[in-house]
Structures are given as C-alpha cells and as structure tokens.
Write a protein that holds these residues in place. Structure first.
Motif, PDB file in Angstrom:
ATOM      1  N   LEU A  71       0.909  -0.935  -0.027  1.00 34.17           N
ATOM      2  CA  LEU A  71      -0.080  -0.061  -0.097  1.00 34.17           C
ATOM      3  C   LEU A  71       0.974   1.212  -0.115  1.00 34.17           C
ATOM      4  CD1 LEU A  71      -2.914   1.394   0.269  1.00 34.17           C
ATOM      5  CD2 LEU A  71      -2.742   1.178   2.729  1.00 34.17           C
ATOM      6  N   LYS A  72       0.797   1.847  -1.037  1.00 36.21           N
ATOM      7  CA  LYS A  72       1.682   3.357  -1.376  1.00 36.21           C
ATOM      8  C   LYS A  72       0.540   4.449  -1.059  1.00 36.21           C
ATOM      9  CE  LYS A  72       5.022   0.939  -4.185  1.00 36.21           C
ATOM     10  NZ  LYS A  72       5.703   0.948  -5.351  1.00 36.21           N
ATOM     11  N   VAL A  73       1.323   5.178   0.092  1.00 35.70           N
ATOM     12  CA  VAL A  73       0.439   6.295   0.358  1.00 35.70           C
ATOM     13  C   VAL A  73       1.372   7.645   0.225  1.00 35.70           C
ATOM     14  CG1 VAL A  73      -0.981   5.130   1.889  1.00 35.70           C
ATOM     15  CG2 VAL A  73       0.906   5.932   2.812  1.00 35.70           C
ATOM     16  N   ARG A  74       0.568   8.640  -0.322  1.00 43.82           N
ATOM     17  CA  ARG A  74       1.445   9.972  -0.571  1.00 43.82           C
ATOM     18  C   ARG A  74       0.433  10.883   0.211  1.00 43.82           C
ATOM     19  NH1 ARG A  74       1.246  11.060  -5.940  1.00 43.82           N
ATOM     20  NH2 ARG A  74       0.142  12.802  -5.628  1.00 43.82           N
ATOM     21  N   LEU A  75       0.998  11.589   1.216  1.00 37.33           N
ATOM     22  CA  LEU A  75      -0.002  12.471   2.077  1.00 37.33           C
ATOM     23  C   LEU A  75       0.553  13.999   1.859  1.00 37.33           C
ATOM     24  CD1 LEU A  75      -1.760  13.120   4.575  1.00 37.33           C
ATOM     25  CD2 LEU A  75       0.199  13.115   5.929  1.00 37.33           C
ATOM     26  N   THR A  76      -0.522  14.667   1.633  1.00 37.59           N
ATOM     27  CA  THR A  76      -0.203  16.462   1.587  1.00 37.59           C
ATOM     28  C   THR A  76      -1.181  16.718   2.562  1.00 37.59           C
ATOM     29  OG1 THR A  76      -1.962  16.671  -0.293  1.00 37.59           O
ATOM     30  CG2 THR A  76       0.654  16.252  -0.821  1.00 37.59           C
ATOM     31  N   THR A  77      -0.752  17.945   3.357  1.00 38.97           N
ATOM     32  CA  THR A  77      -1.262  18.675   4.100  1.00 38.97           C
ATOM     33  C   THR A  77      -1.298  20.062   3.942  1.00 38.97           C
ATOM     34  OG1 THR A  77       0.120  18.781   5.897  1.00 38.97           O
ATOM     35  CG2 THR A  77      -1.282  17.104   5.929  1.00 38.97           C
ATOM     36  N   ASN A  78      -2.367  20.956   4.169  1.00 36.88           N
ATOM     37  CA  ASN A  78      -2.407  22.370   3.842  1.00 36.88           C
ATOM     38  C   ASN A  78      -3.188  22.894   5.221  1.00 36.88           C
ATOM     39  OD1 ASN A  78      -2.037  24.957   2.913  1.00 36.88           O
ATOM     40  ND2 ASN A  78      -3.946  24.580   1.519  1.00 36.88           N
ATOM     41  N   VAL A  99      -4.998  12.004   0.863  1.00 38.19           N
ATOM     42  CA  VAL A  99      -3.912  10.734   0.766  1.00 38.19           C
ATOM     43  C   VAL A  99      -4.214  10.312  -0.644  1.00 38.19           C
ATOM     44  CG1 VAL A  99      -3.805   8.705   1.623  1.00 38.19           C
ATOM     45  CG2 VAL A  99      -3.864  10.639   3.117  1.00 38.19           C
ATOM     46  N   ASN A 100      -3.149  10.153  -1.449  1.00 38.26           N
ATOM     47  CA  ASN A 100      -3.261   9.342  -2.733  1.00 38.26           C
ATOM     48  C   ASN A 100      -2.807   8.059  -2.378  1.00 38.26           C
ATOM     49  OD1 ASN A 100      -4.395  11.346  -4.392  1.00 38.26           O
ATOM     50  ND2 ASN A 100      -2.189  12.442  -4.244  1.00 38.26           N
ATOM     51  N   TYR A 101      -3.414   7.066  -2.696  1.00 36.84           N
ATOM     52  CA  TYR A 101      -3.214   5.611  -2.232  1.00 36.84           C
ATOM     53  C   TYR A 101      -3.137   4.547  -3.401  1.00 36.84           C
ATOM     54  CZ  TYR A 101      -8.195   4.502  -2.276  1.00 36.84           C
ATOM     55  OH  TYR A 101      -9.421   4.399  -2.650  1.00 36.84           O
ATOM     56  N   SER A 102      -2.366   3.653  -3.447  1.00 39.11           N
ATOM     57  CA  SER A 102      -2.494   2.801  -4.622  1.00 39.11           C
ATOM     58  C   SER A 102      -2.085   1.127  -3.670  1.00 39.11           C
ATOM     59  CB  SER A 102      -1.464   2.965  -5.477  1.00 39.11           C
ATOM     60  OG  SER A 102      -1.087   2.018  -6.469  1.00 39.11           O
ATOM     61  N   LEU A 103      -2.923   0.192  -4.056  1.00 36.00           N
ATOM     62  CA  LEU A 103      -2.528  -1.060  -3.271  1.00 36.00           C
ATOM     63  C   LEU A 103      -2.316  -2.043  -4.556  1.00 36.00           C
ATOM     64  CD1 LEU A 103      -2.951  -2.817  -0.886  1.00 36.00           C
ATOM     65  CD2 LEU A 103      -5.333  -3.480  -1.903  1.00 36.00           C
ATOM     66  N   GLN A 104      -1.161  -2.487  -4.221  1.00 34.14           N
ATOM     67  CA  GLN A 104      -0.676  -3.348  -5.513  1.00 34.14           C
ATOM     68  C   GLN A 104      -0.201  -4.514  -4.933  1.00 34.14           C
ATOM     69  OE1 GLN A 104       2.873  -1.379  -6.590  1.00 34.14           O
ATOM     70  NE2 GLN A 104       1.757   0.166  -7.698  1.00 34.14           N
ATOM     71  N   ARG A 105      -0.082  -5.816  -5.857  1.00 33.68           N
ATOM     72  CA  ARG A 105       0.366  -7.017  -5.406  1.00 33.68           C
ATOM     73  C   ARG A 105       1.831  -6.882  -5.604  1.00 33.68           C
ATOM     74  NH1 ARG A 105      -3.572 -10.975  -5.512  1.00 33.68           N
ATOM     75  NH2 ARG A 105      -5.147 -10.809  -7.088  1.00 33.68           N
ATOM     76  N   SER A 106       2.479  -7.260  -4.423  1.00 32.20           N
ATOM     77  CA  SER A 106       3.807  -7.383  -4.237  1.00 32.20           C
ATOM     78  C   SER A 106       4.408  -8.225  -5.246  1.00 32.20           C
ATOM     79  CB  SER A 106       4.286  -7.899  -2.904  1.00 32.20           C
ATOM     80  OG  SER A 106       3.974  -6.994  -1.772  1.00 32.20           O
ATOM     81  N   VAL A 111      -1.785  -3.258  -9.938  1.00 33.90           N
ATOM     82  CA  VAL A 111      -2.544  -2.037  -8.957  1.00 33.90           C
ATOM     83  C   VAL A 111      -3.949  -3.028  -8.955  1.00 33.90           C
ATOM     84  CG1 VAL A 111      -3.369   0.165  -8.919  1.00 33.90           C
ATOM     85  CG2 VAL A 111      -1.413  -0.203  -9.947  1.00 33.90           C
ATOM     86  N   LEU A 112      -4.259  -3.228  -7.663  1.00 34.83           N
ATOM     87  CA  LEU A 112      -5.817  -3.633  -7.431  1.00 34.83           C
ATOM     88  C   LEU A 112      -6.588  -2.601  -7.051  1.00 34.83           C
ATOM     89  CD1 LEU A 112      -4.335  -6.526  -5.135  1.00 34.83           C
ATOM     90  CD2 LEU A 112      -5.212  -6.664  -7.494  1.00 34.83           C
ATOM     91  N   ALA A 113      -6.219  -1.615  -6.439  1.00 30.87           N
ATOM     92  CA  ALA A 113      -7.056  -0.393  -5.961  1.00 30.87           C
ATOM     93  C   ALA A 113      -6.201   0.920  -5.875  1.00 30.87           C
ATOM     94  CB  ALA A 113      -7.776  -0.633  -4.704  1.00 30.87           C
TER      95      ALA A 113
END
Length: 163
Positions: A71-78, A99-106, A111-113
């Motif tokens: 699960l790759k997550v990229r967080l931005t706050t303002n 949060v932009n997220y991406s769930l992948q099979r290792s 990319v699953l979601a």
C-alpha cells in the motif's frame, strides 16, 4: 393496523445476498483477505508516521518482510487561516489533508485499487503558544486517524479479493 410485516425481515438477508452483498468482516470477506498481508510504504514525516501507524492498526501489520500487498500512500497537508480578527490575529486554523493511495500485489506490481481521500480538522489558536502547539499536534493526529479510516473503508468496499 400497521403495514409492517415481520416476514420482510426474514426475506431481507436473501435480498442482500442476491445483490452481491458480502460482509467485509466475514470469514471470506475483504478484511480477512487483507489482514496482516499489507505492507504500508515507509513514513517520511511525523504526519505520515501517524498515518502509517493508523493504517497498520486497521489492516494488521504484515508478518512477512515482503507482505503479499503493498500500500503506497502519499500525504499532503495544507493549513488555512480562519477566524482572523480585525487586528489580523488568527484565532482558528483548518488543516486539510489528502491521501493518494495505491494497493498493489507485491509479486506482480498489479494495481488492485487506487484513489484519493481528503478531509479536514480545525483547531483553536486563541490561547497561549503552548496551547496552540498542543492543539495543532492533536489536530494532526485526529486528521491522520480520519484519513486512515477513509482509506481502509475504500479498500474494503471496492476490493474483491479471495480470503
């Protein structure tokens, strides 16, 4: 006389099963398929550390070094100023997080979601400096809980994985 018929309650589970409804926390549900099998990307700030911590609490920490899913997550706050007085002093702030997220099979990288969630929290800046800093820290912690909950809810509701 009431038009309510108790027999409709008996038919309701059949109707839900017919439409493809499956409980998330059932033995064959999505939560079981992801529990302890997701490796969340490494944090690079205090906020992402809190986000990853909350995600791991909900999804279970991957027992394997690799994990079955990434699960790759990229967080931005303002931070936005609110409630500005006539003396140009800010009495309230909003922190907006995304949060932009991406769930992948290792194994395959498939990319699953993927998607994005966003939300906001507010805090008061009317007290002393120490109170304002404590309120800001608490607001960031609350925001990471909210965002983690939203990511997990999206994953559970959109994925169709075998347990």
């Amino acid at each position: 006389m009431s038009s309510f018929d108790r027999r409709t309650l008996l038919i309701l589970p059949l109707a839900l099963a017919a439409c493809g409804f499956q409980p998330v926390y059932a033995p064959d549900g999505t939560a079981s398929a992801l529990d302890g099998k997701v490796r969340v990307s490494a944090p690079n700030s205090v906020e992402t550390y809190l986000l990853v911590q909350n995600l791991e609490q909900r999804l279970g920490r991957s027992a394997k070094a690799g994990g079955e899913y990434d699960l790759k997550v990229r967080l931005t706050t303002n931070t936005q100023r609110l409630a500005v007085s006539t003396a140009n002093e800010t009495n309230r702030y909003n922190i907006i997080g995304r949060v932009n997220y991406s769930l992948q099979r290792s194994a395959t990288g498939e990319v699953l979601a993927s998607g994005a969630v966003d939300n906001f929290v507010g805090y008061s800046a009317a007290g002393s400096t120490v109170e304002t800093l404590a309120d800001e820290r608490d607001a960031k912690e609350r925001l990471m809980v909210i965002l983690a909950d939203q990511v997990v809810t999206r994953l559970y509701s959109t994925l169709d994985l075998p347990a």
